[in-house]
Design an enzyme around this catalytic site. Sequence first.
Site, PDB file in Angstrom:
ATOM      1  N   SER A 125       0.835  -1.197   0.000  1.00 40.18           N
ATOM      2  CA  SER A 125       0.000   0.000   0.000  1.00 40.18           C
ATOM      3  C   SER A 125       0.870   1.246   0.000  1.00 40.18           C
ATOM      4  CB  SER A 125      -0.852  -0.026   1.268  1.00 40.18           C
ATOM      5  OG  SER A 125      -1.370   1.248   1.546  1.00 40.18           O
ATOM      6  N   TYR A 149      -1.346  -1.075  10.921  1.00 39.28           N
ATOM      7  CA  TYR A 149      -1.695  -1.663   9.615  1.00 39.28           C
ATOM      8  C   TYR A 149      -0.571  -1.392   8.606  1.00 39.28           C
ATOM      9  CZ  TYR A 149      -3.381  -1.235   4.844  1.00 39.28           C
ATOM     10  OH  TYR A 149      -3.468  -1.283   3.477  1.00 39.28           O
ATOM     11  N   LYS A 153       2.345  -3.859   6.524  1.00 42.96           N
ATOM     12  CA  LYS A 153       2.644  -3.861   5.081  1.00 42.96           C
ATOM     13  C   LYS A 153       4.147  -3.697   4.862  1.00 42.96           C
ATOM     14  CE  LYS A 153      -1.473  -4.359   3.278  1.00 42.96           C
ATOM     15  NZ  LYS A 153      -1.818  -5.663   2.683  1.00 42.96           N
TER      16      LYS A 153
HETATM   17  N1  UFG Z   1     -12.565  10.992   3.668  1.00 41.33           N
HETATM   18  C1  UFG Z   1     -13.581  11.843   4.060  1.00 41.33           C
HETATM   19  N2  UFG Z   1     -14.684  11.316   4.663  1.00 41.33           N
HETATM   20  C2  UFG Z   1     -14.834   9.972   4.884  1.00 41.33           C
HETATM   21  C3  UFG Z   1     -13.789   9.101   4.467  1.00 41.33           C
HETATM   22  C4  UFG Z   1     -12.664   9.637   3.870  1.00 41.33           C
HETATM   23  O1  UFG Z   1     -13.482  13.060   3.876  1.00 41.33           O
HETATM   24  O2  UFG Z   1     -15.855   9.565   5.436  1.00 41.33           O
HETATM   25  C5  UFG Z   1     -11.378  11.542   2.985  1.00 41.33           C
HETATM   26  C6  UFG Z   1     -10.085  11.309   3.727  1.00 41.33           C
HETATM   27  O3  UFG Z   1      -9.855  12.308   4.677  1.00 41.33           O
HETATM   28  C7  UFG Z   1      -9.076  11.300   2.564  1.00 41.33           C
HETATM   29  C8  UFG Z   1      -9.869  10.712   1.402  1.00 41.33           C
HETATM   30  O4  UFG Z   1     -11.247  10.893   1.747  1.00 41.33           O
HETATM   31  O5  UFG Z   1      -8.717  12.620   2.226  1.00 41.33           O
HETATM   32  C9  UFG Z   1      -9.618   9.238   1.194  1.00 41.33           C
HETATM   33  O6  UFG Z   1      -9.826   8.545   2.404  1.00 41.33           O
HETATM   34  P1  UFG Z   1      -9.934   6.955   2.471  1.00 41.33           P
HETATM   35  O7  UFG Z   1     -10.218   6.594   3.881  1.00 41.33           O
HETATM   36  O8  UFG Z   1     -10.864   6.451   1.429  1.00 41.33           O
HETATM   37  O9  UFG Z   1      -8.489   6.480   2.017  1.00 41.33           O
HETATM   38  P2  UFG Z   1      -7.066   6.849   2.660  1.00 41.33           P
HETATM   39  O10 UFG Z   1      -6.323   7.583   1.601  1.00 41.33           O
HETATM   40  O11 UFG Z   1      -7.167   7.470   3.973  1.00 41.33           O
HETATM   41  O12 UFG Z   1      -6.526   5.382   2.920  1.00 41.33           O
HETATM   42  C10 UFG Z   1      -6.197   4.561   1.845  1.00 41.33           C
HETATM   43  C11 UFG Z   1      -6.418   3.106   2.236  1.00 41.33           C
HETATM   44  C12 UFG Z   1      -5.462   2.685   3.313  1.00 41.33           C
HETATM   45  C13 UFG Z   1      -4.068   3.074   2.959  1.00 41.33           C
HETATM   46  C14 UFG Z   1      -4.010   4.535   2.659  1.00 41.33           C
HETATM   47  C15 UFG Z   1      -2.652   5.007   2.273  1.00 41.33           C
HETATM   48  O13 UFG Z   1      -7.735   2.908   2.688  1.00 41.33           O
HETATM   49  O14 UFG Z   1      -5.524   1.287   3.425  1.00 41.33           O
HETATM   50  O15 UFG Z   1      -4.880   4.797   1.555  1.00 41.33           O
HETATM   51  O16 UFG Z   1      -2.283   4.473   1.080  1.00 41.33           O
HETATM   52  F1  UFG Z   1      -3.276   2.819   4.007  1.00 41.33           F
END
Ligand code: UFG
Length: 338
Positions: A125, A149, A153
């Site tokens: 990831s 997590y 990885k």
């Molecule tokens: N976000 C919101 N509201 C929500 C959920 C997410 O505004 O309810 C925003 C987050 O702040 C972020 C973006 O949407 O800016 C993406 O968030 P995600 O949770 O969908 O994904 P992340 O980038 O935080 O996490 C993903 C994977 C993880 C991995 C990470 C880093 O889910 O497994 O990328 O690569 F670790």
Amino acid sequence: MSVLITGGAGFIGSHTAVEFLEAGYDIVVADNFSNSSPKALERIKEITGKEFRSYEVDLCDKAALEKVFVENPEIDSAIHFAGLKAVGESVALPGKYYYNNLVSTLNLVELLAKYNAKRIVFSSSATVYGMPKTVPIREDFPLSTTNPYGETKLMIERILSDVYNADKEWSVSILRYFNPIGAHKSGLIGENPRGIPNNLLPYIAKVALGQLPCLSVFGGDYDTKDGTGVRDYIHVVDLAKAHLKALGRAEKVKSVEIFNVGTGVGYSVLDIVHAYEKAAGIKLNYKIVDRRPGDIAICYADPTKAYEVLGWKAEYGIEEMCADTVNWTKKNPKGYDD
Ligand code: UFG
């Protein structure tokens, strides 16, 4: 010859299983269904018209996993998706994450060696880049993690590199995924998280279906074009195809190779909200709230290496990613539980 797909009933695993079957590979799926449904396996068969064996097995149970190898001596490689993946839960329950993700991988690696199938493609990831100082992110950027997590990885990447260094008969391909979204065009398989989703797209989909009242946008004051976080969203079918290319390469080259799997384009949370609204033909209820602890402002890939070495690049854009998520979630409003 056949490919063992661990976690093959999960979101990325199921889409990868489809691509492998359609490319003519035989596959065997091992999944404990802890965060997936056996129905996904039936849907894979429906999409491809092909049969394959599947095992309900926890990879931490080495004896049970060994049975898979004994009963399928033609397995000559593995695509390893199985693992726990919720960032917040990993902070609350680190022991569970270290035990599950590491023991399962160690068992798998030991059995791949024992049964002379020393070829593995591993789901890593972009989380291993921690808080990158600049974007786009290249594979040679410094590595660090911000939660258990992510640490699992990174540890698994290092374990696999050491395994290769000790025995050059291995082929190890490490794919660092950015943000997989979307679903298969058929609408038969897609993302199906249990409970309230942590990730953006599944959350948006539930708001769009009226199952959750409002999307909380985490942070409106980042240093980005509209103040919301920027990510590299990639269609899960593009991601699945990267595994085909990676295994094809691993069949020819014995080494450890690491590839970013992203589009190279960053979209903000509000870009995604608006693209989803357009695809679904609705208005989404959202409000901007505080930042989520641990989130970074901007994360997107430099995917050049995957293109140059594997001949892979993402083909789908944000419109298709959203349209395919809309299609899957409308057809399966309760996921596989209908
Ligand atoms: N976000 C919101 N509201 C929500 C959920 C997410 O505004 O309810 C925003 C987050 O702040 C972020 C973006 O949407 O800016 C993406 O968030 P995600 O949770 O969908 O994904 P992340 O980038 O935080 O996490 C993903 C994977 C993880 C991995 C990470 C880093 O889910 O497994 O990328 O690569 F670790």
